[in-house]
Motif scaffolding. Structure first.
Motif, PDB file in Angstrom:
ATOM      1  N   PHE A 104       0.839  -1.208   0.000  1.00 47.16           N
ATOM      2  CA  PHE A 104       0.000   0.000   0.000  1.00 47.16           C
ATOM      3  C   PHE A 104       0.872   1.255   0.000  1.00 47.16           C
ATOM      4  N   ILE A 105       1.613   1.492   1.109  1.00 44.93           N
ATOM      5  CA  ILE A 105       2.486   2.671   1.167  1.00 44.93           C
ATOM      6  C   ILE A 105       3.954   2.295   1.382  1.00 44.93           C
ATOM      7  N   GLY A 106       4.247   0.997   1.415  1.00 43.04           N
ATOM      8  CA  GLY A 106       5.636   0.547   1.476  1.00 43.04           C
ATOM      9  C   GLY A 106       6.365   1.017   2.718  1.00 43.04           C
ATOM     10  N   ARG A 107       7.652   1.376   2.528  1.00 41.29           N
ATOM     11  CA  ARG A 107       8.480   1.805   3.650  1.00 41.29           C
ATOM     12  C   ARG A 107       8.704   3.316   3.632  1.00 41.29           C
ATOM     13  N   GLY A 108       7.658   4.061   3.298  1.00 34.40           N
ATOM     14  CA  GLY A 108       7.740   5.516   3.367  1.00 34.40           C
ATOM     15  C   GLY A 108       7.820   5.962   4.815  1.00 34.40           C
ATOM     16  N   LEU A 109       7.771   7.268   5.039  1.00 30.19           N
ATOM     17  CA  LEU A 109       7.973   7.849   6.367  1.00 30.19           C
ATOM     18  C   LEU A 109       7.053   7.240   7.420  1.00 30.19           C
TER      19      LEU A 109
ATOM     20  N   VAL B 153      -8.536   1.574  -3.341  1.00 31.09           N
ATOM     21  CA  VAL B 153      -8.832   0.138  -3.439  1.00 31.09           C
ATOM     22  C   VAL B 153      -7.777  -0.660  -2.667  1.00 31.09           C
ATOM     23  N   LEU B 154      -6.503  -0.263  -2.820  1.00 32.83           N
ATOM     24  CA  LEU B 154      -5.411  -0.937  -2.115  1.00 32.83           C
ATOM     25  C   LEU B 154      -5.582  -0.836  -0.602  1.00 32.83           C
ATOM     26  N   GLN B 155      -6.010   0.333  -0.142  1.00 36.64           N
ATOM     27  CA  GLN B 155      -6.219   0.557   1.288  1.00 36.64           C
ATOM     28  C   GLN B 155      -7.232  -0.446   1.840  1.00 36.64           C
ATOM     29  N   GLN B 156      -8.349  -0.607   1.110  1.00 37.95           N
ATOM     30  CA  GLN B 156      -9.402  -1.533   1.557  1.00 37.95           C
ATOM     31  C   GLN B 156      -8.907  -2.980   1.545  1.00 37.95           C
TER      32      GLN B 156
ATOM     33  N   ALA C  48      -6.494  -7.901   4.138  1.00 34.34           N
ATOM     34  CA  ALA C  48      -5.406  -8.884   4.071  1.00 34.34           C
ATOM     35  C   ALA C  48      -4.579  -8.916   5.354  1.00 34.34           C
ATOM     36  N   SER C  49      -4.477  -7.781   6.055  1.00 29.82           N
ATOM     37  CA  SER C  49      -3.651  -7.733   7.266  1.00 29.82           C
ATOM     38  C   SER C  49      -4.174  -8.684   8.340  1.00 29.82           C
ATOM     39  N   ARG C  50      -5.461  -9.038   8.258  1.00 25.77           N
ATOM     40  CA  ARG C  50      -6.038  -9.967   9.242  1.00 25.77           C
ATOM     41  C   ARG C  50      -5.505 -11.385   9.057  1.00 25.77           C
ATOM     42  N   HIS C  51      -5.005 -11.671   7.843  1.00 21.90           N
ATOM     43  CA  HIS C  51      -4.516 -13.029   7.565  1.00 21.90           C
ATOM     44  C   HIS C  51      -3.010 -13.162   7.785  1.00 21.90           C
ATOM     45  N   LEU C  52      -2.345 -12.037   8.043  1.00 15.70           N
ATOM     46  CA  LEU C  52      -0.883 -12.041   8.144  1.00 15.70           C
ATOM     47  C   LEU C  52      -0.354 -12.878   9.293  1.00 15.70           C
ATOM     48  N   CYS C  53      -1.212 -13.073  10.308  1.00 22.66           N
ATOM     49  CA  CYS C  53      -0.738 -13.786  11.496  1.00 22.66           C
ATOM     50  C   CYS C  53      -0.416 -15.251  11.195  1.00 22.66           C
TER      51      CYS C  53
END
Length: 483
Positions: free
Chosen positions: A101-106, A194-197, A202-207
């Motif tokens: 989504f926003i990678g390793r930005g600030l 769209v990426l944000q949503q 997807a972050s819920r499945h990262l575990c």
């Protein structure tokens, strides 16, 4: 942590308390609120409400294999954000969740990388630079108001104000930080939304270990969107580089993108930090997103609050008329708009764009009476602190801008819509200036009331959003009319 008296709900193997959190949120957000009610913590953070009743002001729960301590004690929060800012930051899970989504930005950088990136982008938000942006903000807002006036002239009265605010703030961030119009960046904004949503889901499945490598529909779609966003960004970047290479320009420009490209051309310093194209694209995505999303939401919620509180709308309009004398607001006017400032602060208190502020300890930390072990994530529920009756009083869930009339509240401890300490939001002044200019111009042209079709249903999709938008009815003001 248990030995120190910090407990929490029992976690399941691998998934921790994810199912509990998902179930509680699913139940609390399955219905719309019957009226405009600002008591939204039980709706958006039901797990926090439940577990704080059982375990107290500090408790541990597990997001998959990552332990998180929820902390609501303001003295300890201040200590963490100010004193321990260099040895805390974003966790691996958070970085993975926002990787495409926003990678390793600030926003997602840590340690020395964060320090160097902050040093590079900070000049884009300094006072003199901000002054030069005001003209763009006024111009873009005038264009939007003219468009609205044309719509009203055709007989239209209802507007979904969130769409207009998103378009306007996107236009402003494009022109001020990337020197391109909204039309050119429109595709990027759409793809990032769209990426944000998708990343929020997807972050819920990262575990689940290894899940990010699976060729699932989520993963394929996210990677495809990321590639398209970066392709569009590379077109903007390449056009800047071409202008310098063919001699049409001597520098890459003095906006944010220009600063990043100029920095990349410098030889790598002894600090070992290298600004490459990927970092520049991640920075662009971060500011494309953060530079318009959070301000658009601030404006949308503030207009909803003013539309449903006509007496405050009249107070703001009278102040704007008096200060600006019928003209467009300038930078010098903004500090005199004290009522508008109070209204914006109250909006940020009730509906802060980010509901939680996460920090992971990278070393063992002594925090008040607690020993925080390396690797523990500390989650600060900003929304819950902003709605704490203990801090704000019995009218905590009421819209009352007067609470910001005095300096009695402590910005660093109780009020943190832009975080606090060295890692606070670098674009804070930009966002507030933009919000004041847009609201001052809008309120001097229109009277707005909440539409009958508005359904109050705040939801969290990384930020706090109105599920169905905010529908308001606009009525143009006659010349000299103040209420």
């Amino acid at each position: 942590m248990a030995r120190q008296g910090v407990r929490g709900p029992k976690p399941r193997f691998l998934i921790g308390n994810l199912l509990d959190v998902a179930s509680l949120i699913s139940k609390s957000t399955s219905f719309d609120m019957p009226s405009i009610d600002h008591d939204i913590v039980p709706r958006l953070l039901p797990h926090l409400v439940l577990w704080s009743k059982i375990y107290g002001k500090r408790f541990i729960y597990w997001n998959g294999t990552e332990p998180r301590m929820c902390l609501t004690e303001t003295e300890l929060i201040k200590e963490l954000l100010v004193k321990h800012s260099t040895i805390s930051g974003k966790s691996w899970l958070q970085q993975q969740g926002c990787k495409h989504f926003i990678g390793r930005g600030l926003l997602m950088a840590n340690g020395d990388d964060w320090h160097h990136q902050r040093h590079i982008v900070a000049p884009a938000f300094m006072r003199d630079k901000l002054k030069s942006y005001a003209g763009y903000m006024v111009e873009c807002t005038k264009e939007m108001i003219q468009s609205m006036e044309k719509e009203v002239a055709t007989g239209r009265t209802e507007f979904e104000i969130g769409e207009y605010m998103a378009g306007l703030t996107a236009d402003i961030i494009s022109r001020t930080e990337f020197d391109s119009s909204y039309e050119k960046g429109k595709q990027i904004f759409h793809l990032l939304t769209v990426l944000q949503q998708l990343c929020a889901q997807a972050s819920r499945h990262l575990c689940v270990p290894g899940s990010r490598f699976l060729p699932s529909k989520y993963n394929r779609e996210i990677k495809s969107l990321k590639m398209e966003v970066e392709r569009l960004l590379m077109e903007i970047i390449q056009s800047r580089r071409d202008c310098v290479e063919i001699g049409r320009s001597s520098s890459y420009g003095n906006d944010l993108l220009g600063m990043l490209l100029n920095e990349m051309q410098k030889k790598r310093g002894g600090n070992g930090f290298s600004l490459n194209l990927q970092v520049i694209m991640d920075e662009c995505k971060t500011f494309f997103f953060a530079g318009h999303e959070t301000t658009a939401l601030l404006l949308t919620w503030t207009i909803m609050l003013l539309a449903s509180n006509p007496s405050w709308q009249d107070k703001v309009r009278a102040e704007v008329r008096q200060v600006c004398n019928g003209g467009s607001p300038s930078v010098e006017h903004l500090s005199k708009l004290s009522v508008l400032n109070m209204v914006i602060n109250e909006s940020l208190r009730l509906y802060p764009p980010a509901s939680v502020l996460p920090r992971m300890a990278f070393e063992d930390i002594k925090l008040g009476d607690l020993h925080i072990p390396k690797g523990l994530s500390i989650w600060i529920p900003v929304l819950a602190i902003h709605h704490s009756e203990e801090i704000w009083g019995q009218d905590v869930n009421e819209f009352n801008p007067n609470r910001f009339a005095s300096k009695s509240f402590s910005p660093g401890r109780h009020f943190m819509p832009f975080a606090a300490g060295p890692r606070n939001c670098v674009g804070q002044s930009f966002a507030l200036m933009e919000a004041k200019i847009i609201l001052a111009m809008l309120i001097s042209k229109f009277k707005f009331t909440i539409s009958d079709s508005y359904r109050h249903a705040p939801v969290i999709v990384l930020t706090i959003k109105p599920k169905y938008g905010v529908q308001v009815c606009l009525k143009p003001l006659e010349e000299g009319e103040t209420c």
